[in-house]
Every structure is written in structure tokens, then in C-alpha cells.
Design a protein around this motif. Structure first.
Motif, PDB file in Angstrom:
ATOM      1  N   UNK A 219       0.708  -1.159   0.091  1.00 57.98           N
ATOM      2  CA  UNK A 219       0.168  -0.164  -0.092  1.00 57.98           C
ATOM      3  C   UNK A 219       0.646   1.244   0.098  1.00 57.98           C
ATOM      4  N   UNK A 220       1.767   1.348   0.788  1.00 59.41           N
ATOM      5  CA  UNK A 220       3.040   2.389   0.774  1.00 59.41           C
ATOM      6  C   UNK A 220       3.475   2.709  -0.773  1.00 59.41           C
ATOM      7  N   UNK A 221       3.783   1.675  -1.403  1.00 59.29           N
ATOM      8  CA  UNK A 221       4.329   1.626  -2.728  1.00 59.29           C
ATOM      9  C   UNK A 221       3.121   2.274  -3.788  1.00 59.29           C
ATOM     10  N   UNK A 222       1.904   1.828  -3.512  1.00 59.37           N
ATOM     11  CA  UNK A 222       0.978   2.440  -4.322  1.00 59.37           C
ATOM     12  C   UNK A 222       0.887   3.873  -4.093  1.00 59.37           C
ATOM     13  N   UNK A 223       0.944   4.394  -2.520  1.00 59.95           N
ATOM     14  CA  UNK A 223       0.833   5.776  -2.151  1.00 59.95           C
ATOM     15  C   UNK A 223       1.910   6.608  -2.673  1.00 59.95           C
ATOM     16  N   UNK A 288      -8.644   9.411  -1.297  1.00 54.78           N
ATOM     17  CA  UNK A 288      -8.292  10.541  -0.597  1.00 54.78           C
ATOM     18  C   UNK A 288      -6.896  10.505  -0.273  1.00 54.78           C
ATOM     19  N   UNK A 289      -6.084  11.547  -0.984  1.00 54.80           N
ATOM     20  CA  UNK A 289      -4.816  11.692  -1.192  1.00 54.80           C
ATOM     21  C   UNK A 289      -4.265  12.396   0.009  1.00 54.80           C
ATOM     22  N   UNK A 290      -5.141  12.875   0.901  1.00 53.06           N
ATOM     23  CA  UNK A 290      -4.763  13.281   2.109  1.00 53.06           C
ATOM     24  C   UNK A 290      -3.952  12.172   3.016  1.00 53.06           C
ATOM     25  N   UNK A 291      -4.285  11.078   3.046  1.00 54.81           N
ATOM     26  CA  UNK A 291      -3.850   9.896   3.548  1.00 54.81           C
ATOM     27  C   UNK A 291      -2.206   9.907   3.133  1.00 54.81           C
ATOM     28  N   UNK A 292      -2.024  10.279   2.020  1.00 57.72           N
ATOM     29  CA  UNK A 292      -0.631  10.152   1.595  1.00 57.72           C
ATOM     30  C   UNK A 292       0.246  11.167   2.313  1.00 57.72           C
ATOM     31  N   UNK A 293      -0.112  12.384   2.559  1.00 55.92           N
ATOM     32  CA  UNK A 293       0.535  13.305   3.115  1.00 55.92           C
ATOM     33  C   UNK A 293       0.664  12.973   4.738  1.00 55.92           C
ATOM     34  N   UNK A 295       0.843  10.092   5.659  1.00 55.58           N
ATOM     35  CA  UNK A 295       1.799   8.980   6.028  1.00 55.58           C
ATOM     36  C   UNK A 295       3.110   9.323   5.797  1.00 55.58           C
ATOM     37  N   UNK A 296       3.364  10.631   5.497  1.00 56.31           N
ATOM     38  CA  UNK A 296       4.739  10.916   5.276  1.00 56.31           C
ATOM     39  C   UNK A 296       5.169  11.363   3.964  1.00 56.31           C
ATOM     40  N   UNK A 297       4.450  10.910   3.198  1.00 63.14           N
ATOM     41  CA  UNK A 297       4.709  11.426   1.827  1.00 63.14           C
ATOM     42  C   UNK A 297       4.527  12.839   1.475  1.00 63.14           C
ATOM     43  N   UNK A 298       5.204  13.531   0.581  1.00 66.91           N
ATOM     44  CA  UNK A 298       4.960  14.990   0.285  1.00 66.91           C
ATOM     45  C   UNK A 298       3.961  15.421  -0.919  1.00 66.91           C
ATOM     46  N   UNK A 299       2.842  15.677  -0.856  1.00 65.43           N
ATOM     47  CA  UNK A 299       1.910  16.284  -1.876  1.00 65.43           C
ATOM     48  C   UNK A 299       2.559  17.467  -2.507  1.00 65.43           C
ATOM     49  N   UNK A 300       3.084  18.246  -1.797  1.00 61.61           N
ATOM     50  CA  UNK A 300       3.708  19.452  -2.645  1.00 61.61           C
ATOM     51  C   UNK A 300       4.929  18.813  -3.560  1.00 61.61           C
TER      52      UNK A 300
END
Length: 399
Positions: A219-223, A288-293, A295-300
Motif C-alpha cells: 500500500x505504501x508503494x501504491x501511495x 483521498x490523497x490526504x492519507x498520503x501526506x 503517512x509521510x509522503x509529500x504532496x507538494x
């Protein structure tokens, strides 16, 4: 608390109110399905006696003992007996009850009623179940807040649309964020809690997945790779490089479980020349891509891919079926279809240099039909040319 109106869904649902079909609201946990039930009751059915509206929230502590059809039927009996006239049933998180469709069928047989149900797993309407309810239900998949709804939820903060959109990029559109007034720390804490609730209750427990570590890595890979084309084989090879052995079939199974819990979306690729769906190199997006941020990934940092995710979910919310387009050796970000009409979309962060504009506009040269062709970006200048429409992405989202 003032409820945020959601006309994209209510305009569709209201056409079926007081019709004999069962109204099914599906979607990931916490996207606002329960709130929509309340809006239906308080606004669309405000002339109905409250005693004739029966709400059953299967996620509540009071109903933890109701987990099969017999329990649910027994719980309903005293509520029904004290009511007179047509009944309106609202069942929240119905998938928690084994055999719930037997109760729904029984209510339709024995009573004059109008039924609304919500569920957080698409398997509730698959296989034998769809057969049992065939022709007697209509499904509405609910997404997180669109940017327009997000702006309505936070209009009291009096931010301009650019400021709001910067927050939307990092926080996403989960409705409960309304309580945190765009404060990022509690928002990320909430998003992490929702993510784990969905993952544990609707995936790990529901599908009895034991290898939690491998599942998290997938799931982290997908994110990390939203909006990129990749295959289950590429995920397997990635895990193999980390000395984690797993089969392609298991990867596909785990991804399918996440899709059924509405945590991720898979967009198939479509060959516009051969007119066929392709079975390889699909794209995945987060509901919801807010999960991505959170979880420590940078949406910016990955802004262009996040913008693509935003547009994909927006198109779904607007009622489109969406595919990735393949034209020779080039790719169209989205082919959106609704009521037999197509629209094409290319997504770019900025098109300030000629090479970027040439790439984004150039792909459309391979398409010979006359359906609308759009390019969406953060630019404030209009680069439209040769019938191809360029729009600022914020303005498009608010239109």
C-alpha cells in the motif's frame, strides 16, 4: 453543526426518493455517507413524521450485538410497531450484519417502505448478493469532498481560492476535517486514524489478511506511485529487492481488497487506436490523497501527480467513467465518459515553457474525433489553441 450541501449526490438521489428501489450509498468510511442520510431525512423528507423514520447505525456501541439477520429483525420489530403509515428505513454500515439482504427483502415484502442503506465494502453488492437484489436497488458511490465542497465547508475562514487550494492539496477532502479549521497537526492525526480504521476493519479483518507487513509495504508503494503506471509484477520485483518474497497473485489480491474497501481506485488503460482495454500497466489513485501526506509522503513535492489524483476523483464525483488513454506511444491522462459523450483531459502543473506546452497539446494531434479536449494546469494565463481548451485547474474544479 451546519451540514455541507452535496448537490452532486442529492440531485441524483432525490430522483429515487419514495420509489420502490433500495437506495444504496457506498464508499470509503468517513466520506460522508451517514451525513447524506441525515440530509435526505432532514431536507428531502422533512414533511415525514419522525416516528416513521427508523435509523439503524450498525457501527454504534448500542448495536454491537446486532450482527446477523435474526438479530436485526428482532431489533426492528418494536420500532416498527410504534409507527403508523409508510416507513422510511436508514441503515448505516449494513455490511456488518451477516445476511442483511434477507431483512431488506422482508421489509419490502411486509411493509410499505422506502429504504436507504450505506456500506463501506463493494463486496456487499457483488456475486450472489447482487442477484438477490437484482433490479431492486440503485447504487451511489460517495467520494470525499470535491474542492467546491471543501470551499463551502471552510468559507467561514475567509481564505481566497488559491489559499484554500493549497490546503486542499495537502489535507484532501475528508469531511470531518471541517472540525479542525485547516489546522494541519490534528488533521493529520485524524487522517492517520481513519486510514488505519479502514485498513484494519475493512481490509485486514474483513479479508483475514495475516501478513500485515507485506500488505503495508504494498500500500505504501501504491501511495508513493499514484498516477504512475505500474504492474503487480513491478511491485513484486520491488519487494523482492527488499528480500520480501510474494507472488504476483497475492499482490493483485491485496490490491483488489483495497479497492473493495474504496481505499484506492484502479483506472484501466484504453487503446484509442485499437479500441480496447489493456490488461497491463494500469494506474492507481487514492480515494483521498490526504492519507498520503499524513503517512509521510509529500504532496507538494509530487504536486503534478497529486493534481492528477484530484482531477480523477473529481471526475468520478461528477458521474464520469474514467480511463487512461493510450495513443500510439503517447498517453492521455484521462478519457472521461458520461451518457455516451467523451471528454479528454491532460493534467500539468505549469506550462510556462514551450516544450511542456508542446508535449501536452501534441498528444491531441493523434485523436481525430471532435469531442472536447482539455488541458488543466495551475497557470493563470490561457494557452488554448486549435480548439484545445486550456483551463486553470482551480477554476475548473469550482465550475
Amino acid at each position: 453543526m451546519k451540514l455541507v450541501d452535496r448537490p452532486l449526490y442529492m440531485d441524483k438521489i432525490e430522483k429515487f426518493i419514495d420509489k420502490t428501489v433500495i437506495k444504496v450509498l457506498t464508499g470509503m468510511r468517513r466520506v460522508g455517507k451517514s451525513t447524506l442520510l441525515k440530509i435526505i431525512s432532514d431536507q428531502s423528507l422533512n414533511n415525514i413524521n419522525e416516528n416513521n423514520k427508523i435509523f439503524i447505525n450498525l457501527d454504534s456501541l448500542e448495536l454491537l450485538h446486532v450482527r446477523n439477520a435474526r438479530d436485526l429483525a428482532e431489533h426492528l420489530k418494536p420500532l416498527i410497531y410504534k409507527s403508523q403509515g409508510k416507513l422510511y428505513f436508514f441503515f448505516d454500515e449494513i455490511q456488518l450484519v451477516d445476511g442483511w439482504e434477507q431483512v431488506i427483502n422482508g421489509l419490502q415484502v411486509n411493509y410499505e417502505c422506502d429504504i436507504y442503506i450505506t456500506g463501506s465494502n463493494s463486496s456487499m453488492l457483488s456475486g450472489d448478493l447482487a442477484t438477490r437484489l437484482a433490479g431492486r436497488y440503485v447504487n451511489f458511490e460517495i467520494q470525499p469532498f470535491t474542492f467546491s465542497e471543501f470551499g463551502e465547508a471552510f468559507k467561514h475562514l475567509e481564505l481566497n481560492k488559491e489559499q484554500l487550494f493549497q490546503k486542499y492539496i495537502v489535507l484532501g477532502g475528508m469531511p470531518f476535517l471541517h472540525f479542525f479549521d485547516l489546522d494541519e497537526d490534528p488533521s493529520y492525526k485524524y487522517l492517520n486514524d481513519v486510514y488505519h480504521t479502514v485498513m484494519v476493519k475493512d481490509v485486514l479483518e474483513y479479508y483475514q489478511i495475516r501478513d500485515v507487513d507485506i500488505f503495508n509495504r504494498i500500500l505504501d508503494y501504491v501511495m508513493e506511485n499514484i498516477s504512475h503506471t505500474f504492474s503487480a509484477l513491478s511491485i513484486r520485483n520491488y519487494l523482492k529487492s527488499e528480500n520480501r518474497k510474494i507472488s504476483v497473485d497475492t499482490v493483485l489480491n491485496y490490491l483488489d481488497c483495497c479497492q473493495k474497501a474504496y481505499l484506492i481506485k484502479k483506472a484501466p488503460r484504453y487503446d484509442t487506436v485499437g479500441k480496447k482495454l489493456l490488461k497491463i500497466e494500469e494506474k492507481y489513485y487514492l480515494t483521498d490523497y490526504g492519507f498520503r501526506q499524513a503517512r509521510g509522503f509529500s504532496n507538494q513535492k509530487d504536486i503534478e501527480r497529486v493534481l492528477e489524483n484530484i482531477v480523477y476523483i473529481e471526475l468520478l464525483a461528477r458521474g464520469y467513467q474514467v480511463k487512461i488513454g493510450k495513443v500510439q506511444d503517447k498517453e492521455i491522462d484521462f478519457i472521461a465518459e458520461k451518457e455516451g459523450q467523451l471528454e479528454y483531459y491532460q493534467i500539468s502543473y505549469l506550462m510556462e515553457n514551450e516544450s511542456t506546452r508542446s508535449r501536452e497539446f501534441g498528444v491531441y494531434q493523434e485523436i481525430q474525433d471532435n469531442y472536447p479536449k482539455f488541458i488543466l494546469s495551475m497557470d493563470i494565463f490561457n494557452f488554448s489553441q486549435k480548439g484545445i481548451i486550456h483551463l486553470n485547474i482551480i477554476d475548473w474544479l469550482l465550475n
